[in-house]
Write a protein that holds these residues in place. Structure first.
Motif, PDB file in Angstrom:
ATOM      1  N   TYR A   1      -5.851   5.443   3.646  1.00 41.20           N
ATOM      2  CA  TYR A   1      -6.585   6.469   2.909  1.00 41.20           C
ATOM      3  C   TYR A   1      -7.612   7.181   3.781  1.00 41.20           C
ATOM      4  O   TYR A   1      -8.145   8.220   3.393  1.00 41.20           O
ATOM      5  CB  TYR A   1      -7.322   5.865   1.700  1.00 41.20           C
ATOM      6  CG  TYR A   1      -6.420   5.100   0.752  1.00 41.20           C
ATOM      7  CD1 TYR A   1      -5.072   5.430   0.615  1.00 41.20           C
ATOM      8  CD2 TYR A   1      -6.918   4.057  -0.018  1.00 41.20           C
ATOM      9  CE1 TYR A   1      -4.252   4.712  -0.245  1.00 41.20           C
ATOM     10  CE2 TYR A   1      -6.099   3.354  -0.886  1.00 41.20           C
ATOM     11  CZ  TYR A   1      -4.768   3.685  -0.975  1.00 41.20           C
ATOM     12  OH  TYR A   1      -3.966   2.985  -1.828  1.00 41.20           O
TER      13      TYR A   1
ATOM     14  N   VAL B   1     -14.127   5.513  -3.491  1.00 34.39           N
ATOM     15  CA  VAL B   1     -12.882   4.884  -3.932  1.00 34.39           C
ATOM     16  C   VAL B   1     -13.146   3.412  -4.245  1.00 34.39           C
ATOM     17  O   VAL B   1     -13.578   2.652  -3.374  1.00 34.39           O
ATOM     18  CB  VAL B   1     -11.782   4.987  -2.845  1.00 34.39           C
ATOM     19  CG1 VAL B   1     -10.480   4.370  -3.336  1.00 34.39           C
ATOM     20  CG2 VAL B   1     -11.562   6.438  -2.426  1.00 34.39           C
TER      21      VAL B   1
ATOM     22  N   LYS C   1     -10.604   6.232   4.431  1.00 42.11           N
ATOM     23  CA  LYS C   1     -11.979   6.121   3.920  1.00 42.11           C
ATOM     24  C   LYS C   1     -12.245   4.714   3.382  1.00 42.11           C
ATOM     25  O   LYS C   1     -11.287   3.967   3.115  1.00 42.11           O
ATOM     26  CB  LYS C   1     -12.236   7.169   2.834  1.00 42.11           C
ATOM     27  CG  LYS C   1     -11.273   7.144   1.677  1.00 42.11           C
ATOM     28  CD  LYS C   1     -11.614   8.201   0.665  1.00 42.11           C
ATOM     29  CE  LYS C   1     -11.388   9.589   1.213  1.00 42.11           C
ATOM     30  NZ  LYS C   1     -11.653  10.661   0.295  1.00 42.11           N
TER      31      LYS C   1
ATOM     32  N   VAL D   1     -12.940   1.565   1.017  1.00 40.24           N
ATOM     33  CA  VAL D   1     -12.540   1.219  -0.349  1.00 40.24           C
ATOM     34  C   VAL D   1     -13.479   0.112  -0.830  1.00 40.24           C
ATOM     35  O   VAL D   1     -13.645  -0.905  -0.149  1.00 40.24           O
ATOM     36  CB  VAL D   1     -11.075   0.727  -0.376  1.00 40.24           C
ATOM     37  CG1 VAL D   1     -10.683   0.263  -1.772  1.00 40.24           C
ATOM     38  CG2 VAL D   1     -10.123   1.825   0.093  1.00 40.24           C
TER      39      VAL D   1
ATOM     40  N   VAL E   1      -6.868  10.260  -4.156  1.00 43.50           N
ATOM     41  CA  VAL E   1      -7.731   9.390  -3.355  1.00 43.50           C
ATOM     42  C   VAL E   1      -8.366  10.179  -2.214  1.00 43.50           C
ATOM     43  O   VAL E   1      -9.557  10.036  -1.922  1.00 43.50           O
ATOM     44  CB  VAL E   1      -6.914   8.198  -2.794  1.00 43.50           C
ATOM     45  CG1 VAL E   1      -7.709   7.436  -1.744  1.00 43.50           C
ATOM     46  CG2 VAL E   1      -6.513   7.259  -3.926  1.00 43.50           C
ATOM     47  N   LYS E   2      -7.550  11.028  -1.582  1.00 41.98           N
ATOM     48  CA  LYS E   2      -8.056  11.764  -0.407  1.00 41.98           C
ATOM     49  C   LYS E   2      -9.190  12.705  -0.769  1.00 41.98           C
ATOM     50  O   LYS E   2     -10.068  12.951   0.046  1.00 41.98           O
ATOM     51  CB  LYS E   2      -6.907  12.507   0.280  1.00 41.98           C
ATOM     52  CG  LYS E   2      -6.004  11.501   0.988  1.00 41.98           C
ATOM     53  CD  LYS E   2      -5.183  12.114   2.085  1.00 41.98           C
ATOM     54  CE  LYS E   2      -4.670  11.013   3.012  1.00 41.98           C
ATOM     55  NZ  LYS E   2      -3.406  11.329   3.625  1.00 41.98           N
TER      56      LYS E   2
ATOM     57  N   LEU F   1      -5.456  -0.645   3.295  1.00 41.43           N
ATOM     58  CA  LEU F   1      -5.651   0.487   2.388  1.00 41.43           C
ATOM     59  C   LEU F   1      -6.604   1.506   3.009  1.00 41.43           C
ATOM     60  O   LEU F   1      -6.359   2.706   2.949  1.00 41.43           O
ATOM     61  CB  LEU F   1      -6.233   0.027   1.049  1.00 41.43           C
ATOM     62  CG  LEU F   1      -5.346  -0.827   0.161  1.00 41.43           C
ATOM     63  CD1 LEU F   1      -6.049  -1.091  -1.155  1.00 41.43           C
ATOM     64  CD2 LEU F   1      -4.036  -0.130  -0.105  1.00 41.43           C
ATOM     65  N   GLU F   2      -7.661   0.997   3.611  1.00 35.90           N
ATOM     66  CA  GLU F   2      -8.656   1.911   4.189  1.00 35.90           C
ATOM     67  C   GLU F   2      -8.044   2.748   5.304  1.00 35.90           C
ATOM     68  O   GLU F   2      -8.329   3.935   5.436  1.00 35.90           O
ATOM     69  CB  GLU F   2      -9.873   1.121   4.685  1.00 35.90           C
ATOM     70  CG  GLU F   2     -10.630   0.516   3.513  1.00 35.90           C
ATOM     71  CD  GLU F   2     -11.875  -0.254   3.894  1.00 35.90           C
ATOM     72  OE1 GLU F   2     -11.912  -0.822   5.000  1.00 35.90           O
ATOM     73  OE2 GLU F   2     -12.811  -0.296   3.072  1.00 35.90           O
TER      74      GLU F   2
ATOM     75  N   GLU G   1       0.822  -1.225   0.000  1.00 37.76           N
ATOM     76  CA  GLU G   1       0.000   0.000   0.000  1.00 37.76           C
ATOM     77  C   GLU G   1       0.852   1.271   0.000  1.00 37.76           C
ATOM     78  O   GLU G   1       0.401   2.328  -0.430  1.00 37.76           O
ATOM     79  CB  GLU G   1      -0.991  -0.015   1.171  1.00 37.76           C
ATOM     80  CG  GLU G   1      -0.405   0.152   2.566  1.00 37.76           C
ATOM     81  CD  GLU G   1       0.235  -1.113   3.124  1.00 37.76           C
ATOM     82  OE1 GLU G   1       0.198  -2.160   2.456  1.00 37.76           O
ATOM     83  OE2 GLU G   1       0.788  -1.040   4.235  1.00 37.76           O
TER      84      GLU G   1
ATOM     85  N   LEU H   1      -8.773   2.467  -8.302  1.00 33.36           N
ATOM     86  CA  LEU H   1      -7.388   2.080  -8.033  1.00 33.36           C
ATOM     87  C   LEU H   1      -7.039   0.785  -8.761  1.00 33.36           C
ATOM     88  O   LEU H   1      -7.839  -0.146  -8.811  1.00 33.36           O
ATOM     89  CB  LEU H   1      -7.183   1.875  -6.527  1.00 33.36           C
ATOM     90  CG  LEU H   1      -7.703   2.962  -5.597  1.00 33.36           C
ATOM     91  CD1 LEU H   1      -7.390   2.623  -4.143  1.00 33.36           C
ATOM     92  CD2 LEU H   1      -7.093   4.309  -5.962  1.00 33.36           C
TER      93      LEU H   1
ATOM     94  N   LEU I   1      -2.143   9.605  -3.870  1.00 35.54           N
ATOM     95  CA  LEU I   1      -2.741   9.725  -2.542  1.00 35.54           C
ATOM     96  C   LEU I   1      -3.590  10.994  -2.454  1.00 35.54           C
ATOM     97  O   LEU I   1      -4.698  10.975  -1.892  1.00 35.54           O
ATOM     98  CB  LEU I   1      -1.625   9.738  -1.483  1.00 35.54           C
ATOM     99  CG  LEU I   1      -2.045   9.510  -0.042  1.00 35.54           C
ATOM    100  CD1 LEU I   1      -2.823   8.215   0.135  1.00 35.54           C
ATOM    101  CD2 LEU I   1      -0.821   9.491   0.873  1.00 35.54           C
TER     102      LEU I   1
END
Ligand code: SAM
Length: 272
Positions: free
Chosen positions: A54, A29, A56, A58, A23-24, A50-51, A12, A85, A20
């Motif tokens: 990030y 996502v 948030k 996924v 994604v933010k 990943l969550e 990740e 992604l 990034l």
């Protein structure tokens, strides 16, 4: 806006700063789950690493979702920022070009954030990336289905003295034949082709055609888990590589063409 973000090959932490940032700021996502999610050590129901990174949720987008429900993702991207992604680089697999075409046709803006792909990470073995011919895919053979269109392509590459990258089959979320007959989809467990199986199949097809496109003595390089801490790269003949245990997936194989002395020097470091 639809952001198609490459995640790179390792884990990740290989996302780029630009990726990034994208994604933010996205409201939703998605992550594609069928080309090579496994290199992130993620099972299909465990996206928490990943969550966490990030901050948030996924959403896992499997093959069915991307192929059948892509329009839903695209209509969301019409009115808000959505990230899709992809492990490796978005264009390291043919599948994602289709998503871009559909987005453009629907008038959805697309931004792509690139990352490392298996297509360039193989450069680590020292074979020059610009001395490769057409990439081939080796599908799992079954009792009744043994497609061999890769043979002609490898033959063509070798006549030109070029190296050949062989991508090896991944079967994730494939409905079992039995369940299809019963009309209720149930899925086979995932399977990933090893370098050993790929070489066995390549040699079977050479025996069938008998045109000496390659043989057991042809030099190759086997790669496992490229970009990870425990990546493995071994150079040797097909016969030698058949005896190597490359361990966990993902694997790919390069059939070596004519080499430059500097390529030979680099390959020596990886010889069996
Ligand atoms: C469709 S391709 C490439 C996917 C990805 N989008 C990319 O850009 O690297 C998937 C195939 O590449 C190979 N592959 C992908 N990641 C790999 C890795 N980390 N190490 C070795 N082979 C890999 C496997 O043969 C796998 O079946």
């Amino acid at each position: 806006m639809l952001y198609i973000v490459g995640l790179g090959l390792g884990d990740e932490r290989d996302i780029t700063l630009r990726g990034l940032d994208a994604v933010k700021k996205c409201e939703k996502v998605y992550i594609e789950a069928y080309t090579s999610l496994l290199s992130f050590g993620i099972s299909t129901d465990g996206l928490s690493t990943l969550e966490k990174l990030y901050g948030k949720p996924v959403i896992l987008a499997d093959r069915e979702m991307v192929e059948e429900k892509a329009d839903n993702i695209l209509s969301e991207a019409h009115g808000s920022d959505v990230a899709f992604l992809v492990v490796g680089d978005p264009f390291g697999a043919t599948t994602h070009t289709d998503l871009v075409v559909r987005a453009k046709k629907l008038g959805v803006d697309v931004k792509v954030v690139h990352n490392a792909s298996v297509m360039n990470a193989i450069g680590i073995c020292g074979l020059q990336l610009y001395r490769y011919g057409e990439t081939v895919s080796i599908p799992f053979f079954t009792e009744t289905w043994r497609p061999d269109s890769f043979y002609e392509k490898i033959q063509r590459n070798r006549k030109l003295g070029l190296h050949t990258l062989c991508l090896l089959d991944i079967r994730v979320k494939e409905p079992s034949l039995e369940s299809l007959c019963r009309g209720r989809k149930q899925y086979e467990p995932p399977s990933y082709m090893t370098i050993n199986t790929a070489i066995e199949q390549l040699l079977e097809i050479e025996e069938k055609h008998g045109e000496s496109a390659y043989s057991e003595d042809t030099e190759c390089v086997g790669f496992a888990r490229l970009g990870s801490e425990d990546q493995m790269i071994v150079a040797g003949t097909m016969r030698q590589l058949l005896t190597v245990d490359f361990g966990k997936p993902l694997h790919c194989l390069v059939i070596v063409g004519n080499t430059h002395p500097v390529e030979d020097e680099m390959l020596e470091f990886y010889k069996i």
